[in-house]
Design a protein around this motif. Structure first.
Motif, mmCIF file in Angstrom:
data_model
loop_
_atom_site.group_PDB
_atom_site.id
_atom_site.type_symbol
_atom_site.label_atom_id
_atom_site.label_comp_id
_atom_site.label_asym_id
_atom_site.label_seq_id
_atom_site.Cartn_x
_atom_site.Cartn_y
_atom_site.Cartn_z
ATOM 1 N N ALA A 112 0.812 -1.316 -0.029
ATOM 2 C CA ALA A 112 -0.107 -0.114 -0.102
ATOM 3 C C ALA A 112 0.878 1.252 -0.154
ATOM 4 C CB ALA A 112 -0.798 -0.096 1.208
ATOM 5 N N LEU A 113 1.946 1.268 0.551
ATOM 6 C CA LEU A 113 2.838 2.271 0.712
ATOM 7 C C LEU A 113 3.481 2.547 -0.476
ATOM 8 C CD1 LEU A 113 4.047 4.451 2.725
ATOM 9 C CD2 LEU A 113 6.235 2.808 2.862
ATOM 10 N N GLU A 114 3.900 1.563 -1.240
ATOM 11 C CA GLU A 114 4.401 1.564 -2.618
ATOM 12 C C GLU A 114 3.433 2.157 -3.721
ATOM 13 O OE1 GLU A 114 5.863 -2.024 -4.441
ATOM 14 O OE2 GLU A 114 7.023 -2.548 -2.636
ATOM 15 N N LEU A 115 2.001 1.563 -3.294
ATOM 16 C CA LEU A 115 1.103 2.134 -4.291
ATOM 17 C C LEU A 115 0.919 3.435 -3.966
ATOM 18 C CD1 LEU A 115 -1.443 1.738 -6.032
ATOM 19 C CD2 LEU A 115 -2.611 0.995 -4.187
ATOM 20 N N SER A 116 0.872 3.990 -2.846
ATOM 21 C CA SER A 116 0.657 5.466 -2.581
ATOM 22 C C SER A 116 1.897 6.324 -3.189
ATOM 23 C CB SER A 116 0.892 5.646 -1.063
ATOM 24 O OG SER A 116 -0.422 4.972 -0.351
ATOM 25 N N ALA A 117 2.984 5.701 -3.071
ATOM 26 C CA ALA A 117 4.251 6.483 -3.497
ATOM 27 C C ALA A 117 4.070 6.572 -4.875
ATOM 28 C CB ALA A 117 5.523 5.705 -3.004
ATOM 29 N N ALA A 118 3.760 5.573 -5.563
ATOM 30 C CA ALA A 118 3.706 5.333 -7.278
ATOM 31 C C ALA A 118 2.531 6.430 -7.851
ATOM 32 C CB ALA A 118 3.358 3.912 -7.685
ATOM 33 N N ALA A 119 1.343 6.487 -6.910
ATOM 34 C CA ALA A 119 0.349 7.505 -7.274
ATOM 35 C C ALA A 119 0.859 8.960 -7.164
ATOM 36 C CB ALA A 119 -0.900 7.296 -6.237
ATOM 37 N N ARG A 120 1.762 9.087 -5.863
ATOM 38 C CA ARG A 120 2.165 10.508 -5.837
ATOM 39 C C ARG A 120 3.093 10.735 -6.854
ATOM 40 N NH1 ARG A 120 5.877 10.529 -0.701
ATOM 41 N NH2 ARG A 120 7.127 9.548 -2.682
ATOM 42 N N ASP A 121 3.901 10.002 -7.194
ATOM 43 C CA ASP A 121 4.946 10.376 -8.183
ATOM 44 C C ASP A 121 4.662 9.943 -9.656
ATOM 45 O OD1 ASP A 121 6.133 11.022 -5.966
ATOM 46 O OD2 ASP A 121 7.393 9.235 -5.887
ATOM 47 N N ASP A 122 3.621 9.430 -9.738
ATOM 48 C CA ASP A 122 3.136 9.167 -11.085
ATOM 49 C C ASP A 122 4.235 7.993 -11.543
ATOM 50 O OD1 ASP A 122 1.367 8.925 -13.344
ATOM 51 O OD2 ASP A 122 2.035 10.946 -14.075
ATOM 52 N N LEU A 123 4.376 6.993 -10.851
ATOM 53 C CA LEU A 123 5.121 5.941 -11.498
ATOM 54 C C LEU A 123 4.278 4.775 -11.496
ATOM 55 C CD1 LEU A 123 8.187 6.537 -8.890
ATOM 56 C CD2 LEU A 123 8.227 6.655 -11.229
#
Lengths: 851, 623
Positions: A112-123
């Protein structure tokens, strides 16, 4: 956004009764609120469309929380609860997400943390691989289908369970009432019986002697004897090495002289002992016998394809596997057929290979076993089984000695007795797979788990032993000991945990602070425990949750001004009350919460109690208690010279003079402890006769209750040693020693560095009103404070002392005790607030012995 | 043409109590041909050769009752059958089964003897019997004989077939007089049944049928065991605590049986790798014993060995850095049976007491029925009474093997094999076994002792011509075997009207109930006068009589089995069966109801399903 730490809450906890992962998350700067991060939600939903909706002004941690929950749910875990909570620190949040498997919950939090980071940084974020990882991990760590079904049946019955290993060993129930299973084996499943079942020939011999039909046969000495035996038996035969395995050297369905001789030689190469027996024609059935009853029956077919004269075997297998019901693990009712080495070898025996095109209607077997996990199928036939046939299966289980087994039968039909067909029992299997009966490929699933549980536990037995959980700021340990003493008088072997250790039937088996969930679990695992009294400290509740799912009685002695405030984001007495309330929340529906009516924080917990409430208070007119009594509910209070248990018009009296620890009713805090214990015992259904006897025989001295108001005599002076170390406890001690006559009063006191400044100061403020002389000491361990800092605070508290005329500061606990002793004259009184309980008591005992 | 050697005409395996003894024996029919004319003293050098090969023969007492007795008989002259008996016993002795019963008896045929030797284990005894024949012949003919090789071979056979020491120590404790628990070996391995039918327990070395498979799995996982023991506060050996070989603590093995300490041995290193056990049972500190017992409870075993490391077992573990090194299922008992100091703890008995607490013998009611005729019908009747009293009853008789109402096997099932099947069956709560004279003579009884023995009547002439039986005394000896095995608290039901049967009364260890149509028989009246019980007919009614009272059970007219012109045999059947039911303690009203309701044909009333099973049992029990 960063996860500072994660904890698994493995039992009832601050947030509810569910198991949950609790993460401490820090967010910095612009991250708090989603609406400050344009496009975040869209990017998040692109990557994980199934995530729940949340308000636009939600905090970022809510996205983390819902993602961790949603990922688990999408991976097939039945979870529903999650929460995000702000802390006093504006950059720190607590995120709590339910789990069914701890490892899966932890991984979901990371993903979930990875997902949030991906959403934030558009990765990019690979959702399907994340879900696959979660699913695979879940399948790996969760209980298998057999064990899972048994556990589920236990849960429905309210029987508590605990996994003892990462495998399938599970404890049901607690203490002396516990039972164990391991997959489809019960603790009563006999090892000898399993050995018998593994020996097919011995099994057959025993079944035959019990009149259970088995294939006829005998050992043969040579090839000619094999032919002679085949003639005796008539019809097709099986020739096999007596102690072979995996079907090596076995020839089935052999009929001609030539084939019999050849088969004999093949078998003889594997083992010198060759058996010949009748080849039973018919279908394979598995009959599940549990506790002497037939519970389920299934017809089993090995993985196979049927030729159509056009497609190759490979193509036919692919066709079968395209069925969406066929999965690759245990989760589906069918498993894909594998065209692996074993399958190819099986084909070779039938003169086929993967490229062969079998003629239309030809049945091609791909494996000689019908396990579901290798692509076989099972059809439930439980309702078809003829009672006589069922009786033979039961007799087979009984003769082998297995209380839980699968009986393999070959017959044309289960609708008629075995005796009426060319049929027989060919094998009895210990630890049988249950999946074919739980989730047959075709037909009804059967309540197999329920049958196993009802064999182990009588209808009214839930495997539980009485549990009393005790929490509160002061008096816990004495209350725990009192309740344990009362339960012991009833003939129970009592397991007790408290801040001194773990005790089983009065024997200490562990030392140190044992008021956490690990010690509670150990007590509930111990085979000699008939009842448990568990001191339940806040630390364990916060760290891991409770070590039990439910208790019969929860006692909250008091919250008062609190203790340890400021640790773990528990800053106010209200916060503390919420923590202690967890045990009240865990009271069983027929259980009782024993609550201090005089402490508003405690009294308020009545609302969350699923069971009934017994209030106690010194004064019967205490508003909460009086209202409760007026409604005809239970209350305990002091009436004149006795503690009284009251309900409606009933009154049970226990004279204070008959409770030695109250020193004839002079020590207020022991009266409080006594009331709590009496109320708890009443809640457990202990008779008043035993309660009275128990209160009269309870002894509290340095050996039985170290550090709990231990009274000594030294050169004509009175010493009292106590572990009290918070304002409430010190207030109670001042009250207690105030009732004891004395010329001069001395106190020896120190402070723990992890307490708040005001709490340390308050301690000496109280003492300064009651003692003539104060000896302050400081020990090596300052718990994060600078040298002298604690002493200064204690000194500060004595500034406005009305009684204290002399103050002394000393380094070292023993030196402080010695200094106090040196100043004592006959008739004086000295209260020593000890820190290192066992060592200081030993030191005091040494000094007394030297007199 | 006469031969001059020892030939086995037949070797019978009598697997239960028999004409000769309570124990299983092999009975060899031996034809010595012309050797009948060559007693031992007439063969030059024979006695010396024999005694040189088997010096321990000098211990045999034989009829002189003192060591050297048999050698004396050899010197005075005795015949090969007798010599064969002693040599077989001696070979068994040297193979590891000392002692035992032996007999050699002439038959009515010249040169033919019955040689009987106790069979501890059938295959071993058979091998010894054959080796003995070869040895005796070599001594007679003065040809070489490799005695050493023979011993070695027999020892190897014994090692293969005899029960292993852990198992035999338990079995011997069970069958010893003090406990009197019967045993049946169920497999070529060490699987043994103790007790009968539904009351049986099973053992396999030091494992009982209540040793749980899960507990066994836990015990075999040292890491898991250690974790569970630790969680219950037990001190556990930390693998990397002390390097191996440098641990100065002693190693102890504690045997825990049924929740208490049964034995303890200190294992001292002896020469080489061997260990040397010192019995320390009496020294174990109570706290240490209770820690060991707790450890076994935590694992969940009923019988276990606990390895303990400690300086001194006489002190509590915590006081001396003592610790538990492991809990073992199926522990070895040998350390406690053969300690260095020669003491032996009764560990087998401890296990037996655990399996059969409170003096329980594991027996179910067993009724043995014998006689020259009418036994099958009596067996059916007794079975029906037992069934009516609520017991799941097995019946092995002349017209089949029955479990409850089901005929499992048709044909003559009054055999050792079928009887044994009943006693092995865990469902069977009472067993009725019909034993013909031929079964007693040729197979032995299936049970060691019985609750009730019924002898219907004896017609000696019907038994002549088989098994070299030719005199009434011999027939009497055959049938008395049934009465000999009655338990001390059991009963014999005897036909008072048959003088030969009535004569068996004093042979019974238990009580006797006589039955007869006529109440006035002197033997019956005398029995009643001496406080005995009897069943007879008076005034058209069936009477249960004791010295104190005569109870009129019911009029004969109300027994449908006797209606019409029924034979006197039928009345005898009813009397015997009612007496047996009375002997079994079945309530009078149950007996009365049974007599009133049992149908005409006993075989029909038992067999609800007349279909013969397609799969007749065929796997021999001792396959």
């Amino acid at each position: 956004m960063k996860i500072l730490n994660t904890r698994a809450l493995r039992g009832p906890n601050l947030w509810g009764l569910h198991t949950a992962i609790q993460a401490l998350v820090s967010c910095s700067g612009q991250e708090y609120f989603l609406n400050r991060m344009p496009g975040f939600e869209d990017r998040l939903r692109e990557r994980f469309p199934q995530i729940s909706s949340f308000p636009p002004d939600a905090a970022l941690v809510s996205a983390l929380e819902l993602a961790a929950l949603g990922l688990q749910a999408q991976a097939g875990c039945p979870v529903a609860f999650s929460r995000s909570v702000a802390t006093l620190d504006p950059e720190i949040y607590q995120v709590i997400v339910e789990y069914t498997e701890e490892a899966v919950g932890r991984l979901a939090m990371e993903l979930a943390l990875e997902l949030s980071a991906a959403a934030r940084d558009d990765l990019p974020f690979d959702l399907s691989s994340a879900l696959a990882r979660l699913r695979d991990l879940d399948e790996e760590v969760r209980l298998g289908p057999s064990t899972g079904a048994i556990v589920a049946a236990a849960v429905v019955r309210g029987i508590p369970y605990r996994r003892l290993t990462e495998g399938s060993l599970v404890q049901f129930g607690w203490g002396s009432k516990q039972r164990r299973i391991q997959a489809a084996e019960m603790d009563s499943t006999s090892a000898i019986a399993e050995s018998i079942a593994q020996d097919k020939e011995l099994t057959k011999k025993l079944l035959d002697s019990a009149g259970v039909p088995v294939p006829k046969g005998r050992p043969v000495t040579d090839a000619e004897d094999a032919w002679a035996a085949a003639c005796e038996l008539g019809g097709p035969v099986v020739i096999k090495p007596r102690d072979g395995n995996q079907g090596k050297g076995v020839a089935a369905n052999v009929e001609t002289r030539e084939d019999v001789l050849a088969a004999y030689h093949a078998a003889h190469e594997v083992s010198p002992n060759v058996m010949i027996e009748q080849y039973l024609t018919g279908q394979d059935f598995r009959l599940l016998v549990i506790g002497g009853r037939l519970i389920a029956a299934a017809r089993r077919e090995p993985p196979h394809v049927t030729g159509d004269g056009k497609h190759t075997i490979q193509e036919l297998v692919d066709e079968v596997n395209s069925d969406p019901h066929r999965g690759s693990g245990h989760a589906t009712s069918l498993t894909k057929i594998r065209l692996d080495e074993i399958a190819l070898a099986t084909l070779a025996q039938q003169d086929f290979d993967a490229g062969s095109v079998p003629r239309k209607g030809a049945r091609v077997i791909l494996r000689n076993n019908a396990n579901l996990s290798t692509g076989g199928t099972a059809t439930d036939v439980t309702d078809d089984v003829h009672p006589e046939l069922a009786a033979r299966a039961v007799a087979a289980a009984q003769m082998v000695g297995l209380d839980l087994c699968g009986v393999d039968v070959v017959c044309e039909s289960v609708l008629t007795p075995l005796e009426n067909q060319a049929a027989g029992v060919i094998e009895v299997n210990a630890a049988p797979g249950l999946r074919m009966h739980l989730q047959p490929s075709f037909g009804k699933g059967r309540p197999v788990g329920e049958a196993i549980i009802s064999t182990m536990f009588d209808e009214r037995d839930d495997g539980r032993i009485p549990i009393v959980a005790v929490a509160g700021t002061n008096g816990k340990t004495t209350t725990v000991r009192l309740i344990a003493h009362l339960l012991g008088l009833m003939g129970n072997r009592v397991g007790m945990t408290n801040s001194d250790g773990v005790y089983i039937a009065n024997q200490r088996i562990d030392t140190g602070d044992c008021s956490g969930p690990r010690s509670a679990r150990n007590v509930l695992f111990h085979p000699d425990v008939d009842a448990a009294v568990l001191e339940t400290a806040r630390g364990g509740i916060l760290r891991e949750g409770l070590g039990f799912d439910r208790c019969n009685v929860a006692v909250i002695t008091n919250i008062g001004m609190g203790d340890h405030l400021g640790l773990n984001y528990i800053c106010t007495v209200e916060d503390l009350a919420v923590v202690k309330r967890v045990i009240v929340h865990s009271v069983a529906p027929h259980g009782v919460a024993v609550l201090n009516a005089a402490d508003p924080m405690v009294a308020g917990m009545a609302d969350v109690c699923p069971g009934s409430v017994t209030f106690f208070a010194h004064d019967r007119h205490e508003r909460v208690l009086a209202n409760h009594l007026a409604q005809g509910k239970r209350g305990v209070f002091v009436d004149g010279d006795a503690i009284v248990g009251a309900k409606g018009k009933l009154r049970y009296r226990v004279a204070l003079s008959e409770i030695p620890i109250t020193r004839n009713g002079t020590i207020q805090f022991q009266i409080e402890n006594s009331m709590a214990a009496i109320a708890a015992a009443w809640g457990l259904g202990i008779s008043w006769e035993i309660i009275r006897r128990g209160m009269a025989t309870f002894i509290s001295d340095a050996s039985t209750a170290p550090g709990r108001f231990n009274v000594f005599s030294y050169r004509g002076a009175t010493l009292i040693a106590d572990y009290g170390h918070n304002p409430d406890a010190i207030q109670a001690l001042v009250q207690a020693v105030g009732s004891m006559p004395a010329n001069r009063r001395l106190v020896v006191v120190s402070g723990a560095g992890d307490r708040r400044d005001e709490d340390l100061r308050q301690q000496t403020e109280i003492l300064g009103e009651a003692f003539d002389e104060v000896i302050l000491y400081q020990d090596d361990c300052q718990r994060g404070r600078a040298d002298g800092e604690v002493l200064a605070l204690l000194r500060d508290g004595l500034k406005n002392a009305t009684r204290t005329t002399r103050t002394e500061e000393i380094r070292g606990e023993f030196c402080a005790i010695d200094a106090a002793l040196a100043r004592l004259n006959p008739g004086d009184l000295c209260l020593i607030l000890i820190d290192r309980i066992d060592e200081s008591l030993a030191h005091i005992a040494r000094r007394i012995a030297e007199v | 043409m006469k031969h001059r050697d020892i030939r086995f005409l037949e070797i019978l395996s009598l697997r239960g109590p028999n004409l000769w003894t309570y124990r299983p024996v092999l009975e060899a029919w031996v034809d010595i041909g012309e050797l009948e004319d060559c007693p031992s003293n007439t063969i030059p050098g024979f006695v010396d050769r024999l005694c040189a090969w088997l010096p321990t023969l000098s211990e045999h007492r034989c009829s002189y009752g003192e060591p050297g007795g048999f050698v004396k008989r050899l010197q005075e002259g005795t015949w090969p059958g007798h010599i064969l008996e002693h040599v077989t016993l001696e070979l068994q002795n040297l193979a590891g089964t000392p002692g035992g019963f032996g007999r050699a008896r002439e038959t009515g045929v010249r040169g033919v003897y019955k040689v009987v030797v106790q069979a501890w284990q059938e295959e071993v005894t058979r091998a010894c019997l054959h080796a003995a024949r070869d040895l005796v012949m070599a001594a007679i003919e003065d040809t070489p004989f490799d005695v050493e090789a023979t011993h070695a071979r027999l020892r190897e056979i014994a090692g293969r077939y005899l029960l292993a020491p852990n198992t035999s120590c338990i079995v011997n404790a069970a069958i010893a007089k003090e406990r009197g628990i019967p045993s049946i070996r169920l497999s070529a391995d060490n699987l043994v049944q103790l007790g009968y039918g539904s009351r049986q327990r099973r053992i396999w070395a030091a494992q009982s049928d209540r040793t749980g498979a899960i507990a066994q799995g836990i015990a075999r996982d040292p890491e898991l065991s250690a974790r569970l023991l630790e969680s219950c506060g037990l001190p556990v050996v930390d693998a990397d605590e002390v390097p191996e070989g440098q641990d100065t603590r002693h190693s102890y093995r504690l045997l825990v049986v049924g929740g208490s300490l049964a034995a303890a041995a200190r294992m001292d290193a002896a020469e080489g790798d061997s260990l040397h056990a010192v019995d320390v049972t009496e020294q174990v500190h109570p706290a240490t014993a209770s820690a060991a017992c707790l450890a076994v409870r935590v694992i969940g075993l009923d019988i276990a060995g606990v390895d303990v490391l400690a300086d001194d077992i006489a002190r509590p573990l915590v006081a001396q850095n003592g610790a538990i090194a492991g809990v073992h299922e199926a522990p070895g008992l040998i350390h406690h049976m053969q300690t260095a100091s020669g003491e032996s703890r009764p560990v087998g008995l401890a296990i037996v007491d655990h399996l059969f607490p409170g003096g329980d013998t594991g027996r179910i009611p067993v009724v043995g029925i014998t006689g020259s005729g009418g036994t099958t019908e009596v067996a059916h009747w007794v079975t029906e009474f037992l069934r009516l009293s609520g017991k799941f009853t097995g019946l092995a008789c002349g017209d089949g093997l029955f479990l409850d109402r089901r005929r499992v096997e048709a044909g003559d099932c009054g055999t050792w094999r079928c009887g044994t099947h009943l006693l092995m069956n865990r469902a069977v709560e009472a067993a009725v076994l019909e034993n013909s004279a031929d079964v007693i003579l040729g197979q032995g009884l299936a049970y060691d002792r019985c609750q009730v023995a019924v002898v219907t009547g004896i017609e000696p002439g019907r038994h002549y011509g088989r098994f070299y039986i030719e005199k009434p005394e011999q027939v009497f000896q055959v049938f008395r075997s049934q009465v000999d095995v009655v338990l001390p608290d059991g009963l014999a039901v005897l036909n008072a009207a048959d003088p030969m049967v009535a004569e068996m009364a004093p042979l019974c260890d238990g009580e006797v109930i006589f039955f007869a149509v006529e109440p006035d028989l002197p033997v019956l009246q005398e029995h009643l006068a001496n406080g005995g019980r009897a069943v007879f007919v008076r005034g058209g009614s069936l009477i249960l009589a004791s010295a104190a009272e005569e109870l009129r059970l019911l009029p004969l007219a109300e027994i449908p089995f006797l209606s019409g012109n029924s034979s006197p045999e039928r009345l005898k059947t009813v009397l015997a069966a009612v007496a047996a039911a009375w002997a079994l303690g079945i309530a009078n009203h149950v007996i009365r109801t049974g007599a009133e309701t049992f149908s005409n044909e006993p075989a029909d009333m038992t067999a609800s399903d007349n279909s013969t099973p397609i799969f007749a049992p065929s796997i021999p029990l001792n396959a």
